[in-house]
Write an enzyme that holds these catalytic residues in place. Structure first.
Site, mmCIF file in Angstrom:
data_model
loop_
_atom_site.group_PDB
_atom_site.id
_atom_site.type_symbol
_atom_site.label_atom_id
_atom_site.label_comp_id
_atom_site.label_asym_id
_atom_site.label_seq_id
_atom_site.Cartn_x
_atom_site.Cartn_y
_atom_site.Cartn_z
ATOM 1 N N SER A 24 47.636 16.909 -130.646
ATOM 2 C CA SER A 24 46.971 17.964 -129.871
ATOM 3 C C SER A 24 46.741 17.605 -128.409
ATOM 4 O O SER A 24 46.457 18.489 -127.603
ATOM 5 C CB SER A 24 45.631 18.316 -130.511
ATOM 6 O OG SER A 24 45.830 19.001 -131.718
ATOM 7 N N TYR A 58 37.566 20.217 -130.567
ATOM 8 C CA TYR A 58 37.295 21.108 -131.682
ATOM 9 C C TYR A 58 35.811 21.499 -131.694
ATOM 10 O O TYR A 58 35.234 21.758 -130.646
ATOM 11 C CB TYR A 58 37.733 20.465 -133.010
ATOM 12 C CG TYR A 58 39.108 19.872 -132.928
ATOM 13 C CD1 TYR A 58 40.235 20.703 -132.849
ATOM 14 C CD2 TYR A 58 39.301 18.494 -132.872
ATOM 15 C CE1 TYR A 58 41.514 20.160 -132.750
ATOM 16 C CE2 TYR A 58 40.574 17.953 -132.775
ATOM 17 C CZ TYR A 58 41.668 18.791 -132.717
ATOM 18 O OH TYR A 58 42.910 18.257 -132.608
ATOM 19 N N VAL A 89 45.114 14.347 -133.691
ATOM 20 C CA VAL A 89 44.946 13.751 -135.020
ATOM 21 C C VAL A 89 45.750 12.470 -135.204
ATOM 22 O O VAL A 89 45.604 11.790 -136.218
ATOM 23 C CB VAL A 89 45.316 14.729 -136.173
ATOM 24 C CG1 VAL A 89 44.337 15.884 -136.247
ATOM 25 C CG2 VAL A 89 46.738 15.198 -136.060
ATOM 26 N N TYR A 119 56.454 24.083 -130.721
ATOM 27 C CA TYR A 119 55.107 23.537 -130.900
ATOM 28 C C TYR A 119 55.114 22.239 -131.713
ATOM 29 O O TYR A 119 54.438 21.265 -131.367
ATOM 30 C CB TYR A 119 54.224 24.598 -131.571
ATOM 31 C CG TYR A 119 52.817 24.150 -131.847
ATOM 32 C CD1 TYR A 119 51.889 24.033 -130.809
ATOM 33 C CD2 TYR A 119 52.398 23.850 -133.132
ATOM 34 C CE1 TYR A 119 50.582 23.636 -131.065
ATOM 35 C CE2 TYR A 119 51.090 23.451 -133.390
ATOM 36 C CZ TYR A 119 50.190 23.337 -132.360
ATOM 37 O OH TYR A 119 48.904 22.945 -132.611
ATOM 38 N N LYS A 147 48.547 19.641 -125.927
ATOM 39 C CA LYS A 147 48.161 21.000 -125.523
ATOM 40 C C LYS A 147 47.722 21.072 -124.067
ATOM 41 O O LYS A 147 47.885 22.107 -123.418
ATOM 42 C CB LYS A 147 47.016 21.498 -126.424
ATOM 43 C CG LYS A 147 47.420 21.676 -127.883
ATOM 44 C CD LYS A 147 46.191 21.902 -128.767
ATOM 45 C CE LYS A 147 46.590 22.050 -130.226
ATOM 46 N NZ LYS A 147 45.403 22.061 -131.117
#
Lengths: 304, 304, 304, 304
Positions: free
Chosen positions: C64, C240, C258, C189, C67
């Site tokens: 992530s 998150y 992660v 992605y 991103k």
């Protein structure tokens, strides 16, 4: 070297004749009667210099801005357990603040939404001998100004119409996250919100957050770590569901109230208080948000 | 020809020594003290025959079962506007009854969840001269028994601890869906829930729903259409988030209360009241649900 | 003057023998096989000095963290419309990221949750000639290291098991917020997430956010305003539902993945990349969070 | 003795020139092209008498009505485990069917919402040798009419645009509540929805639910208990978020589809199929709902 007086005068000039000024909060008469033309700015550097423009010396109802001050008073007195009773995460959803309480067993998302502020109020009601007077004195000491006072008509009007707050307090009570009587907690809460300040007083009140907790208090000062954490909460939770937008557009920790006041700060540098009573759709001062956006754009001073 | 006495005796025999009887509601002392060993059944056919077994003649607190009776009293007096203020859809989610109010602008999903029953209570407080007495007389007339009464200790205990109901009423007030003072509506509501009946009285009270609205009332009877609609609401909404399960397992319109009572009915045929104070995880009488399931399985009498 | 090498060595020493290291992500074999004993830190000051300790030179899956890099690539190419398709507010609720999409008509809360990152991926797939290659080259240029590559096994494993991402992409498509084929967007992605870097490379990749957008790119650099805004989004949305906790405990803009990597930064001062594969309950590196908390506590360097 | 032909002719006469007929489903061309003027009714008594009026003999796409038939086929084959994978409660909230899945760990609320029907489809794909052919044969056998067929263009159009269903299926897969490939389940699902029937065929297909499960099948008939339970589910869940309204206004178990068909039934008495392609805001046939409301009002035949 930035010419701060010129910066805030320019912002005042840019905004003072703005036609679209948002809507003044009208749920109680005392707020509805405020003149939407008011616009004041007060900037206070850590070195003691101040800069002011417009209606910086008129009193207004600080409302939710008070939530940061009750947190600052409660945290040093109750450092161990406070974060057991209220979380530090953004609430995300504007539409269902009570449903979050239900989903999360009565632990409010953060101390700057109403439910969280009610838990902080409950803590102060438990800890203080004369809760309302003691909190008012705390604020007077922080600002070093004994003239600061409650507007009792505002407090009384809130008491008569604050059904949403009664709902939240009763729900907290149902979950066991309120020690005192609902009416006592709400009486305190409606008074804390009804404190009146000028922009000048407000910029003074928040100096401690820009100054690692240090201020003119003799006891119960925030530690540097506590001040830092309150700043983090202001940044992530200070503007209802517009917190991300404020971080994105302005980039300073801060807090707004439905009286039209906003206060923001840059650690180690300054505090700034802005007041314009007209609110945007999210309940934040419309011109206040614009003024702060212009301020950080023109000065390039932000935390990011 | 079904031997009803044998059916209910068999059910009573099957269940009377059951070890796992659920938990008696304990949030107020008056409910916590009830003996979990009680188990009563009373069946009343439309032709007047009755069949009873076990503790059918002991009084218990009808609690939420009263919501059907306030609805039945209010609907003929306020037929046009009642459905503007409360909807008729299942609520679906147990966990967030207040959030649904928030999402749906203060219109409760149906009159059998607490928020909806509070709106019905508000309607009766507006329409009746002496709301509590008038409603009690309505119930006495429906049952044709002037000895039915409130348990005032239960009502007072609810008043002292019913924070969730205070929260719901204040939220309704905030949305403008409560005409009267929150305290007046809740006073009425806590009394309606505190009515005590026996299984025999309860099966009588619900005869009107099995009989197209007709009963021993001289005025304010339900029309056949209104009775039909209340039956539909009982079927889809009468058992909290277990309504689907009850329709699935039992297949009768009905209503439960945390006092351990359940009343159900087959239009044109019968009403049946069951009482066992132990509750399952969803707040419905554990043995009461099983008794009714056995009853419709053994008799093959259900609406489906 | 802070002795940074001593600071990070101390942190490494404090944590390297920690028994409770969290759980390594195990939903695909390529991640499950990573040794939980790894712990690396790489600190890079804006003046070019670097400090490193532990496993700072081993490659890991950035997941992530990517991103932020796709957002940085897309924003200068699509500045007008990007914020029409994705918002900048914290998501608040971990448990229902898809339900938020439903409630808010297919506009993801922010570009750092999966749904938002899928919209950014869709934008890049639309704008780029060879999306995967072009993005990889962008990352190589930002880091000035042509050896950076996709781990194709990771990308393939994600493709075979990423049902949640398929669900999110299809829901976006249903709301008209995805221009390209679902499979094409997801292929991009899964590759962006499968890029591997060392801590050293990661601290280099994020220098632009600490440096007002400036880096070694010849075109498509972020403007100072864009860099500032991405920092604001990292602060409010980068962890998150633990974003508030991270702001509260660490007080730096940052992003986790992660794979166990976390990168954070202080504008005008430094970037820091930490890697430890064990995750806490919220999906962030357990020791990584602790390392950064110790770092800002020891150095007193934070934005607050 | 009710003159049923006269009743349905009167209803047809009342509604056939209605100007406000709702909107024909237009998300795929095959449905958008249907003439909104169609209005057919077919009533079938358990004793074999039938009554028909209007366009009762034209084929239409049964769409979600098929969900009851897949449930009826799956339940006798998989009686033990089916209710472990899908619940029997009303869904309550229309706006967030996927969020409910997230909140409830991938167990759909009931088999008549899309997510639940996908689980039933998955069960049939697992149990049947040639799922699509076998299910079509089941329907042909139930109706005793080998001409019933899929409209393959409808199935193909759904496949190309059914992003919401892809999202739901992938989310179920992510929660481990789908055994087969997402594409295989959806291929089956899009075909089951694309079956075409006339009102006459549809009233025949549902006779088993009015007849304690008995029909012209030689094997895999529903038990009386299973038929009763499916009726309960139709009553509480058959009309999306208008289930309560339908129970309230009509008072019969039934199921609607976006093709404009509705089928309803009174156990032991009759089935009735109505078709009018224009839909109300909740996605149910606008005139179909009115026709059934008039039918139960005129005949006083309902379960309540």
């Amino acid at each position: 070297m930035i010419d701060f007086q010129n910066v805030i005068d320019t912002i005042h000039h840019n905004l003072k004749d703005e036609v679209f000024r948002g809507l003044v909060a009208n749920y109680i008469p005392e707020l509805a009667d405020i003149d939407a033309q008011n616009l004041g700015i007060h900037l206070r550097l850590l070195d003691g210099q101040t800069f002011a423009t417009g209606d910086w010396n008129k009193k207004f109802s600080i409302q939710s801005v008070s939530k940061v001050l009750t947190l600052a008073m409660a945290l040093p007195m109750y450092p161990e357990n406070l974060w057991q009773r209220v979380d530090v995460e953004p609430s995300g959803n504007p539409f269902n603040h009570l449903s979050l309480l239900e989903l999360e067993n009565g632990i409010p998302r953060n101390p700057l939404i109403n439910a969280g502020a009610l838990v902080i109020a409950d803590i102060l009601v438990s800890l203080l001998k004369n809760p309302k007077e003691d909190f008012l004195n705390y604020v007077r000491n922080v600002v070093d100004d004994p003239t600061i006072a409650f507007n009792l008509k505002v407090a009384e009007s809130e008491r008569l119409t604050g059904y949403n707050n009664y709902a939240a307090a009763n729900l907290l009570k149902a979950y066991g996250n309120l020690e005192n009587d609902v009416d006592d907690v709400l009486d305190f809460y409606f008074h804390q919100c009804a404190i009146e300040m000028t922009c000048e007083q407000l910029s003074k009140a928040f100096i401690m957050f820009a100054n690692h907790g240090a201020c003119c208090l003799k006891t119960n000062q925030l530690s540097p770590s506590q001040a830092k954490r309150i700043n983090a909460i202001m940044l992530t939770c200070g503007f209802y569901d517009e917190a991300g937008e404020f971080a994105f557009e302005v980039g300073l920790p801060g807090k707004s109230g439905v009286g039209g006041g906003i206060v923001a700060l840059l650690p180690n540098h300054f505090t700034i208080a802005v007041w314009s009573p007209g609110l945007n759709m999210k309940g934040n001062s419309l011109l206040g948000m614009q003024a702060l956006e212009q301020f950080t754009t023109m000065t390039k001073l932000s935390i990011f």
